[in-house]
Design a protein around this motif. Sequence first.
Motif, PDB file in Angstrom:
ATOM      1  N   ALA A 170      -5.926   4.963  -6.735  1.00 24.36           N
ATOM      2  CA  ALA A 170      -5.207   4.053  -5.842  1.00 24.36           C
ATOM      3  C   ALA A 170      -6.170   3.488  -4.813  1.00 24.36           C
ATOM      4  CB  ALA A 170      -4.062   4.781  -5.135  1.00 24.36           C
ATOM      5  N   ILE A 171      -5.969   2.224  -4.503  1.00 23.34           N
ATOM      6  CA  ILE A 171      -6.658   1.589  -3.379  1.00 23.34           C
ATOM      7  C   ILE A 171      -5.696   1.592  -2.203  1.00 23.34           C
ATOM      8  CG2 ILE A 171      -7.503  -0.619  -2.460  1.00 23.34           C
ATOM      9  CD1 ILE A 171      -9.521   0.708  -4.285  1.00 23.34           C
ATOM     10  N   THR A 172      -6.120   2.170  -1.106  1.00 21.92           N
ATOM     11  CA  THR A 172      -5.294   2.208   0.100  1.00 21.92           C
ATOM     12  C   THR A 172      -6.044   1.555   1.255  1.00 21.92           C
ATOM     13  OG1 THR A 172      -6.130   4.409   0.677  1.00 21.92           O
ATOM     14  CG2 THR A 172      -4.106   4.299  -0.642  1.00 21.92           C
ATOM     15  N   LEU A 173      -5.289   1.047   2.197  1.00 17.94           N
ATOM     16  CA  LEU A 173      -5.884   0.402   3.363  1.00 17.94           C
ATOM     17  C   LEU A 173      -5.370   1.040   4.644  1.00 17.94           C
ATOM     18  CD1 LEU A 173      -5.096  -2.155   1.166  1.00 17.94           C
ATOM     19  CD2 LEU A 173      -6.627  -3.297   2.800  1.00 17.94           C
ATOM     20  N   LYS A 174      -6.229   1.051   5.647  1.00 13.99           N
ATOM     21  CA  LYS A 174      -5.857   1.508   6.979  1.00 13.99           C
ATOM     22  C   LYS A 174      -6.436   0.535   7.992  1.00 13.99           C
ATOM     23  CE  LYS A 174      -5.908   5.516  10.070  1.00 13.99           C
ATOM     24  NZ  LYS A 174      -6.364   6.927  10.254  1.00 13.99           N
ATOM     25  N   ASP A 175      -5.593  -0.049   8.779  1.00 11.74           N
ATOM     26  CA  ASP A 175      -6.007  -1.046   9.771  1.00 11.74           C
ATOM     27  C   ASP A 175      -6.796  -2.181   9.134  1.00 11.74           C
ATOM     28  OD1 ASP A 175      -4.824   0.466  11.822  1.00 11.74           O
ATOM     29  OD2 ASP A 175      -6.638   1.677  12.042  1.00 11.74           O
ATOM     30  N   GLY A 198      -6.957 -11.710  15.341  1.00  9.88           N
ATOM     31  CA  GLY A 198      -5.950 -12.588  14.759  1.00  9.88           C
ATOM     32  C   GLY A 198      -5.687 -12.374  13.286  1.00  9.88           C
ATOM     33  N   LEU A 199      -6.438 -11.483  12.658  1.00 11.37           N
ATOM     34  CA  LEU A 199      -6.228 -11.224  11.234  1.00 11.37           C
ATOM     35  C   LEU A 199      -5.202 -10.119  11.030  1.00 11.37           C
ATOM     36  CD1 LEU A 199      -9.938 -11.231   9.984  1.00 11.37           C
ATOM     37  CD2 LEU A 199      -8.260 -13.076   9.740  1.00 11.37           C
ATOM     38  N   GLU A 200      -4.383 -10.256   9.999  1.00 11.11           N
ATOM     39  CA  GLU A 200      -3.444  -9.199   9.664  1.00 11.11           C
ATOM     40  C   GLU A 200      -4.223  -8.000   9.132  1.00 11.11           C
ATOM     41  OE1 GLU A 200       0.597  -8.515   6.984  1.00 11.11           O
ATOM     42  OE2 GLU A 200      -0.932  -9.945   6.317  1.00 11.11           O
ATOM     43  N   LYS A 201      -3.898  -6.841   9.672  1.00 13.95           N
ATOM     44  CA  LYS A 201      -4.605  -5.621   9.285  1.00 13.95           C
ATOM     45  C   LYS A 201      -3.612  -4.672   8.605  1.00 13.95           C
ATOM     46  CE  LYS A 201      -7.951  -6.167  13.039  1.00 13.95           C
ATOM     47  NZ  LYS A 201      -7.421  -7.460  13.529  1.00 13.95           N
ATOM     48  N   ILE A 202      -3.631  -4.726   7.286  1.00 12.51           N
ATOM     49  CA  ILE A 202      -2.680  -3.980   6.477  1.00 12.51           C
ATOM     50  C   ILE A 202      -2.980  -2.486   6.505  1.00 12.51           C
ATOM     51  CG2 ILE A 202      -1.822  -3.615   4.126  1.00 12.51           C
ATOM     52  CD1 ILE A 202      -0.891  -6.217   5.307  1.00 12.51           C
ATOM     53  N   SER A 203      -1.922  -1.685   6.617  1.00 12.74           N
ATOM     54  CA  SER A 203      -1.996  -0.244   6.403  1.00 12.74           C
ATOM     55  C   SER A 203      -1.018   0.087   5.286  1.00 12.74           C
ATOM     56  CB  SER A 203      -1.641   0.531   7.675  1.00 12.74           C
ATOM     57  OG  SER A 203      -2.659   0.363   8.644  1.00 12.74           O
ATOM     58  N   SER A 204      -1.500   0.781   4.268  1.00 15.49           N
ATOM     59  CA  SER A 204      -0.708   0.987   3.054  1.00 15.49           C
ATOM     60  C   SER A 204       0.608   1.710   3.305  1.00 15.49           C
ATOM     61  CB  SER A 204      -1.533   1.748   2.014  1.00 15.49           C
ATOM     62  OG  SER A 204      -2.617   0.959   1.575  1.00 15.49           O
ATOM     63  N   LYS A 205       0.599   2.764   4.122  1.00 13.87           N
ATOM     64  CA  LYS A 205       1.828   3.512   4.367  1.00 13.87           C
ATOM     65  C   LYS A 205       2.890   2.621   5.006  1.00 13.87           C
ATOM     66  CE  LYS A 205      -0.241   8.130   4.756  1.00 13.87           C
ATOM     67  NZ  LYS A 205      -0.447   9.309   5.638  1.00 13.87           N
ATOM     68  N   LYS A 206       2.484   1.831   5.956  1.00 20.40           N
ATOM     69  CA  LYS A 206       3.433   0.930   6.614  1.00 20.40           C
ATOM     70  C   LYS A 206       3.915  -0.142   5.643  1.00 20.40           C
ATOM     71  CE  LYS A 206       3.883  -2.273  10.506  1.00 20.40           C
ATOM     72  NZ  LYS A 206       3.179  -2.942  11.634  1.00 20.40           N
ATOM     73  N   GLN A 207       3.003  -0.660   4.845  1.00 24.21           N
ATOM     74  CA  GLN A 207       3.371  -1.701   3.893  1.00 24.21           C
ATOM     75  C   GLN A 207       4.402  -1.197   2.889  1.00 24.21           C
ATOM     76  OE1 GLN A 207       0.797  -2.835   0.512  1.00 24.21           O
ATOM     77  NE2 GLN A 207       0.725  -4.887   1.411  1.00 24.21           N
ATOM     78  N   ILE A 208       4.173  -0.013   2.342  1.00 23.12           N
ATOM     79  CA  ILE A 208       5.114   0.539   1.361  1.00 23.12           C
ATOM     80  C   ILE A 208       6.482   0.768   2.001  1.00 23.12           C
ATOM     81  CG2 ILE A 208       5.654   2.583  -0.011  1.00 23.12           C
ATOM     82  CD1 ILE A 208       3.751   0.735  -1.417  1.00 23.12           C
ATOM     83  N   GLU A 224     -10.002   1.973   2.105  1.00 23.49           N
ATOM     84  CA  GLU A 224     -10.499   3.324   2.381  1.00 23.49           C
ATOM     85  C   GLU A 224     -11.395   3.868   1.281  1.00 23.49           C
ATOM     86  OE1 GLU A 224      -7.467   5.692   5.044  1.00 23.49           O
ATOM     87  OE2 GLU A 224      -6.383   4.929   3.283  1.00 23.49           O
ATOM     88  N   GLN A 225     -11.299   3.340   0.058  1.00 25.87           N
ATOM     89  CA  GLN A 225     -12.102   3.847  -1.055  1.00 25.87           C
ATOM     90  C   GLN A 225     -13.390   3.037  -1.190  1.00 25.87           C
ATOM     91  OE1 GLN A 225      -8.736   3.171  -1.315  1.00 25.87           O
ATOM     92  NE2 GLN A 225      -8.281   5.340  -0.980  1.00 25.87           N
ATOM     93  N   SER A 226     -14.408   3.658  -1.816  1.00 27.25           N
ATOM     94  CA  SER A 226     -15.689   2.958  -1.921  1.00 27.25           C
ATOM     95  C   SER A 226     -16.422   3.173  -3.235  1.00 27.25           C
ATOM     96  CB  SER A 226     -16.618   3.376  -0.776  1.00 27.25           C
ATOM     97  OG  SER A 226     -16.917   4.764  -0.860  1.00 27.25           O
TER      98      SER A 226
END
Length: 734
Positions: free
Chosen positions: A659-664, A305-315, A668-670
């Motif tokens: 850059a901080i990017t997200l996938k699902d 039920g949580l929104e799972k942001i992906s950076s490419k889609k968001q942009i 992705e960075q640490s």
Amino acid sequence: MRKEWFMAAQADGVATEGVSRRTFLKAGSGLVLGFYVASGGGRFARALAADAPAKPPVAPNAFLHIAPDNTVTIQVNRLEFGQGVHTALPMLIAEELDADWSQVRSSLAPAGDPYKDPNFGIQMTGGSTAVKHSWQQHREIGARARAMLVAAAAEQWKVPASQVRAAKGMLTGPSGQSATYGAMADAAMKQPVPTEVKLKDQKDFTIIGKPTPRLDARAKSTGTQQFGMDFKPEGTKVAVVARPPVFGGKVKKFDASKAKAIPGVIDVIKVDTDRGGNGLAVVANGYWPAKQGREALVVEWDTEGLEKISSKKQIAEYKALAKKAGTPVKKADVAAIAKAPRKISATYEFPYLAHAPMEPLNCVVDLKGDSCTIWAGSQFQTLDAVAAAKAAGLAPDKVTLNTMMAGGGFGRRAVPTSDYIVEAVSVAKAWGRGPVKLIWSREDDIKGGYYRPSHVHQADIGFDAKGNIVGWNHVIVGQSIITGTPFEPMMVKEGVDATMVEGMGDPYSVPMNLSVHNVKANVPVLWWRSVGSTHTAFVMETLIDEAAHVARMDPVEYRRKLIDPKHARQLAALNLAVEKSGYGKAKLPKGQAWGVALHESFETSVAYVVVASIRNGQPKVHKVTAGVHCNLPVNPMTIEAQVQGAALMGLGTTLPGAAITLKDGVVEQSNFNDYAVARMTDMPVVEVFTVASTDNPTGMGEPGLPPLAPALANAVFKLTGKRVRKLPFDLAKA
């Protein structure tokens, strides 16, 4: 018995009744002077009134401590995390006190009502306001103390106060009498607190405005300075928390058997985390076993039920939205753009950014039945203390928050939700067997939020045949950092977050039609050093440079032509940077080019002229010349350091991997291996020049950051013919 003197001064204002005689309170071996504080408060105080503890009728307000050996210790009511308030604020008090600067010391004040910002009404460090908001208050502290010392000496020596001279920590009388401040401190305690004091004329300053080495420089350069990360009271256990990979996630089930088998691991406890989620705290005898224990946990997370942001889609979604008008901010007739003979249509992309301070988050909590003591490098002492009390189930006056020296922050230690403070209290409460130190690893810090929001800008500009701008339509898309915080009533108007549009259009006379889309996303966002100016300055200054190219004018002359007369401070900063850099006059080596940008944030104008080249396909900055208009410079050395540090941090936003990017829904960075920050090898020569001014000082912690990236982008255009429309730079795709 050794006696020490604590001098109080007004926070929001001092009542004029009942201050002629004070109440003496024993405080260890010293004496505390307190007097009534008005119940006013700034706009933030009114917004927080429902949660803030009531002010006591008498506030000790202990800013100033004069010891018998004549050392003067000044309590700094802000967080020191590299910006220099540990020196600049004591300079304000010491100047009016006429102290001997060689005998001045400073220490960080705990959370307390007397230490609230006189404008905001809460104790905080942010918005480049520390010196600006303390300018009057702190000088009055010093002036009141000086007046009481003089009055005490006059009474002892039986001479008029006008015949007593105070200078460099000494009092002298007309017949050769003399006494140190330390010797006269107790007698001064018996003098009435002046309701009004006359402050010095600037021509008489001996400390303010002079280049002054930092009081904390020796400790920090020798490794003896204690930061929050160094502090661990005897008997304290260390905890690390396994947090959900998607923001707001929860533990579905877990197996802690392998974790508990690691030597040093004591327990694994389920605890609440930020944004409605929960996680697992591994409590151990030290950080290393706690970290190993966390790695050994077997956890299944519930992210349903949580929104799972992906950076490419968001942009991509942001870009589509930017093609449509949003909530209006500025209105202008832009119909002429469609028929304009020359046009610019530009789409800009900005990623999420982590704060990534050198010292990751940490907090020590000693929670007992009826009290809670906290040690943390907090930027929001008032909010954090109230949030800690709520998490502990205690009244606010049962919480003591000690401010620790911090190794950077850039906004991350000023969180309206008090996330890491509340989490630490929750762990201590669940543990229940003594003090606990919560430590975030670098990976926790980078993956765990909060971030500078990602943004997309869409600009469409039309020019007439002579290169004049006839219309500028501009749309910004991004998350609001203010909505949902205590600051929303003051800073979100008609659905527009003021920080998202700061500086748009300024300082130029251009017909801009500006609108915004404030979107929601399951990514926690927060102010980041220089806030909205991190993206607005880049867009404005690269577009103005591009417009100058369309108009076939020199970029500096074009700016001078367009700068609105009401922005004289920005013009002065620009002119100073240009003059000192040799722009347009000095001959640059082959393969190098100039780049120019200016911006005002926090009422301070900064202009940069950079010299750059291209090496191995990447831009290299060789020199930066800064023109700064911050009104009266309290400590020129601090200003220089702030500009140099901010310029490097601004340069860092251009580096590949910044850059901080997200996938699902997962970051992705640490760590610094995949999240780039500027390093020593990236540092150019930075020369800083300030515009002469006698006006009250403005902020300096953040304004040096915004103009660097656009100045470099403008140099890149001259070197390559490519316009950079995305941060971090990717010249292959520009």
